[in-house]
Scaffold this active site. Structure first.
Site, PDB file in Angstrom:
ATOM      1  N   HIS A  99       0.809  -1.297   0.049  1.00  0.00           N
ATOM      2  CA  HIS A  99      -0.205   0.085   0.053  1.00  0.00           C
ATOM      3  C   HIS A  99       0.768   1.116  -0.112  1.00  0.00           C
ATOM      4  O   HIS A  99       0.311   2.337  -0.068  1.00  0.00           O
ATOM      5  CB  HIS A  99      -1.028  -0.072   1.268  1.00  0.00           C
ATOM      6  CG  HIS A  99      -2.419   0.652   0.906  1.00  0.00           C
ATOM      7  ND1 HIS A  99      -3.282   0.191   1.810  1.00  0.00           N
ATOM      8  CD2 HIS A  99      -2.532   1.550  -0.091  1.00  0.00           C
ATOM      9  CE1 HIS A  99      -4.499   1.073   1.087  1.00  0.00           C
ATOM     10  NE2 HIS A  99      -4.042   1.865  -0.055  1.00  0.00           N
ATOM     11  N   ASP A 122      -9.897  -0.267   3.997  1.00  0.00           N
ATOM     12  CA  ASP A 122      -8.817  -0.749   4.421  1.00  0.00           C
ATOM     13  C   ASP A 122      -8.986  -1.404   6.001  1.00  0.00           C
ATOM     14  O   ASP A 122      -9.740  -0.486   6.717  1.00  0.00           O
ATOM     15  CB  ASP A 122      -7.551   0.123   4.485  1.00  0.00           C
ATOM     16  CG  ASP A 122      -6.337  -0.395   4.699  1.00  0.00           C
ATOM     17  OD1 ASP A 122      -5.737  -1.282   5.148  1.00  0.00           O
ATOM     18  OD2 ASP A 122      -5.081  -0.041   4.137  1.00  0.00           O
ATOM     19  N   HIS A 124      -6.785  -0.862   8.186  1.00  0.00           N
ATOM     20  CA  HIS A 124      -5.842   0.045   8.634  1.00  0.00           C
ATOM     21  C   HIS A 124      -5.852   1.403   8.214  1.00  0.00           C
ATOM     22  O   HIS A 124      -6.364   1.585   7.191  1.00  0.00           O
ATOM     23  CB  HIS A 124      -4.323  -0.323   8.402  1.00  0.00           C
ATOM     24  CG  HIS A 124      -4.073  -2.002   8.764  1.00  0.00           C
ATOM     25  ND1 HIS A 124      -4.144  -2.784   7.753  1.00  0.00           N
ATOM     26  CD2 HIS A 124      -3.590  -2.536   9.927  1.00  0.00           C
ATOM     27  CE1 HIS A 124      -4.082  -4.072   8.231  1.00  0.00           C
ATOM     28  NE2 HIS A 124      -3.738  -3.920   9.556  1.00  0.00           N
ATOM     29  N   ASP A 126      -3.033   3.741   8.019  1.00  0.00           N
ATOM     30  CA  ASP A 126      -2.069   3.916   7.131  1.00  0.00           C
ATOM     31  C   ASP A 126      -1.710   5.374   7.494  1.00  0.00           C
ATOM     32  O   ASP A 126      -1.228   5.971   6.324  1.00  0.00           O
ATOM     33  CB  ASP A 126      -2.026   3.565   5.764  1.00  0.00           C
ATOM     34  CG  ASP A 126      -2.057   2.151   5.516  1.00  0.00           C
ATOM     35  OD1 ASP A 126      -1.802   1.165   6.460  1.00  0.00           O
ATOM     36  OD2 ASP A 126      -2.596   1.587   4.302  1.00  0.00           O
ATOM     37  N   HIS A 139       4.389   1.196   3.992  1.00  0.00           N
ATOM     38  CA  HIS A 139       3.077   0.862   3.608  1.00  0.00           C
ATOM     39  C   HIS A 139       1.941   1.385   4.595  1.00  0.00           C
ATOM     40  O   HIS A 139       0.922   1.616   4.448  1.00  0.00           O
ATOM     41  CB  HIS A 139       3.009  -0.541   3.304  1.00  0.00           C
ATOM     42  CG  HIS A 139       2.636  -1.378   4.388  1.00  0.00           C
ATOM     43  ND1 HIS A 139       1.941  -2.778   4.395  1.00  0.00           N
ATOM     44  CD2 HIS A 139       3.116  -1.466   5.647  1.00  0.00           C
ATOM     45  CE1 HIS A 139       1.921  -3.471   5.326  1.00  0.00           C
ATOM     46  NE2 HIS A 139       2.706  -2.556   6.211  1.00  0.00           N
ATOM     47  N   ASP A 226      -7.558  -1.668  -0.225  1.00  0.00           N
ATOM     48  CA  ASP A 226      -6.419  -2.843   0.204  1.00  0.00           C
ATOM     49  C   ASP A 226      -7.294  -4.148   0.504  1.00  0.00           C
ATOM     50  O   ASP A 226      -8.203  -3.884   1.373  1.00  0.00           O
ATOM     51  CB  ASP A 226      -5.913  -2.222   1.616  1.00  0.00           C
ATOM     52  CG  ASP A 226      -4.843  -3.124   2.129  1.00  0.00           C
ATOM     53  OD1 ASP A 226      -4.913  -4.463   2.116  1.00  0.00           O
ATOM     54  OD2 ASP A 226      -3.809  -2.610   2.827  1.00  0.00           O
ATOM     55  N   ASP A 228      -7.001  -6.436   2.355  1.00  0.00           N
ATOM     56  CA  ASP A 228      -7.021  -6.871   3.961  1.00  0.00           C
ATOM     57  C   ASP A 228      -8.201  -6.138   4.634  1.00  0.00           C
ATOM     58  O   ASP A 228      -8.609  -6.248   5.834  1.00  0.00           O
ATOM     59  CB  ASP A 228      -5.883  -6.639   4.729  1.00  0.00           C
ATOM     60  CG  ASP A 228      -5.145  -5.170   4.964  1.00  0.00           C
ATOM     61  OD1 ASP A 228      -6.273  -4.510   5.145  1.00  0.00           O
ATOM     62  OD2 ASP A 228      -3.976  -4.897   5.306  1.00  0.00           O
ATOM     63  N   GLU A 271      -2.090  -5.075  -2.118  1.00  0.00           N
ATOM     64  CA  GLU A 271      -1.739  -5.721  -0.883  1.00  0.00           C
ATOM     65  C   GLU A 271      -2.211  -7.309  -1.143  1.00  0.00           C
ATOM     66  O   GLU A 271      -2.259  -8.110  -0.361  1.00  0.00           O
ATOM     67  CB  GLU A 271      -2.198  -5.507   0.364  1.00  0.00           C
ATOM     68  CG  GLU A 271      -1.582  -4.179   0.817  1.00  0.00           C
ATOM     69  CD  GLU A 271      -0.134  -4.428   1.392  1.00  0.00           C
ATOM     70  OE1 GLU A 271       0.336  -5.468   1.709  1.00  0.00           O
ATOM     71  OE2 GLU A 271       0.366  -3.193   1.929  1.00  0.00           O
TER      72      GLU A 271
END
Length: 299
Positions: A99, A122, A124, A126, A139, A226, A228, A271
């Site tokens: 990412h 996402d 996360h 980031d 990332h 992303d 994830d 990702e």
């Protein structure tokens, strides 16, 4: 008239420490993305992959930024390529890679809009910086960099900073945030839909709110997805999986609603790590979600 899409692969694995994510663009292509999008009467041009430099061996340990030069150099190339795609009137569709590539994607996109919006799909945020990152992995800093926070070699890509305003960001699917990220979100007033909101309100209400919010204040929206963000059961081939994520069906609904809104002006899917995957399942999920984003319907 056919919509023209330009595909850019970014085989980047230097923004984090798990090998294999550099094969993400190849895995997505192998999953049949070009054929799937062409079946939607889209004009597809695959521009191939950005060249990625080698890892910085003694990598910037003094400033807590791993592989800084190689990541910065690749993102400079990506920003230039994305800028060129926009100048040709095409839609940039970027395949990662980790990412950290969002730094270059957003740098190339944002100069074409007065108020670029970003949907950050996402697990996360980031939103770390060198000072707050527990790992030094870039990332986990890409959205912060796009806000103008971080090392100058990253924030200055494209020749301007910041690329986006905090009030033009919507994070969807968050369920793993570091302390520094939580603090920054509150300081900047960034709109975040965690899994709590998705569970409580439902994905329809979350996407309705996000679309309405961004339509009011932006003149273009970049989707940074992303894999994830999805639950590991549906997308196992990611480097930083977090249980309790967005479902496959909820993600299709989100993409379908974005397509109906005509809000999205560029997109990246990142990702995908085939080494950690199950028979290319995660790449196939990415391609299926792209189908929904670009108008694929059952009937």
């Amino acid at each position: 008239m056919k919509k023209s899409i330009a595909i850019i692969g970014v085989p980047m694995d230097l923004g984090q420490m798990r090998r294999g994510v550099d094969m993400g663009p190849s895995a997505i292509r192998y999953a049949g993305v070009v054929e799937r999008l062409e079946n939607l009467n889209l004009e597809i041009e695959d521009l191939g992959d950005i060249e990625i430099g080698s890892a910085d061996r003694n990598a910037n340990s003094e400033n807590n930024l791993k592989n800084l030069k190689a990541v910065a150099d690749a993102n400079v190339l990506l920003a230039s390529k994305v800028d060129g795609v926009f100048r040709e009137g095409k839609f940039p569709l970027i395949f990662g890679g980790d990412h950290s590539i969002a730094i270059g994607s957003i740098a190339g996109v944002a100069k074409h809009f007065n108020n670029l919006g970003v949907i950050w799909y996402d697990a996360h945020g980031d939103l770390n910086t060198a000072e707050t990152s527990p790992s030094g992995n870039i990332h986990g800093m890409s959205l912060a960099v796009s806000l103008g926070l971080g090392d100058q070699s990253l924030t200055s890509i494209g020749g301007y900073a910041p690329k986006i305003k905090p009030e033009n960001i919507v994070i969807i699917g968050a369920r793993s945030l570091d302390e520094g990220e939580r603090k920054l979100i509150k300081e900047k007033g960034i709109k975040v839909y965690t899994m709590h909101e998705i569970d409580r309100l439902g994905m329809t209400a979350v996407m309705d709110e996000a679309i309405h919010y961004l339509k009011e204040r932006t003149d273009g929206v970049h989707l940074s997805l992303d894999l994830d963000g999805l639950d590991p059961h549906d997308a196992p081939g990611v480097g930083t999986p977090v249980n309790g994520g967005i479902s496959y069906r909820e993600s299709h609904l989100a993409m379908e609603m974005l397509e109906e809104s005509k809000l999205i002006t560029s997109a990246e899917f990142v990702e995908v790590n085939p080494i950690l995957d199950e028979r290319n399942k995660t790449a196939e999920v990415a391609v299926a979600l792209m189908g929904s984003l670009f108008g694929e319907k059952l009937l």
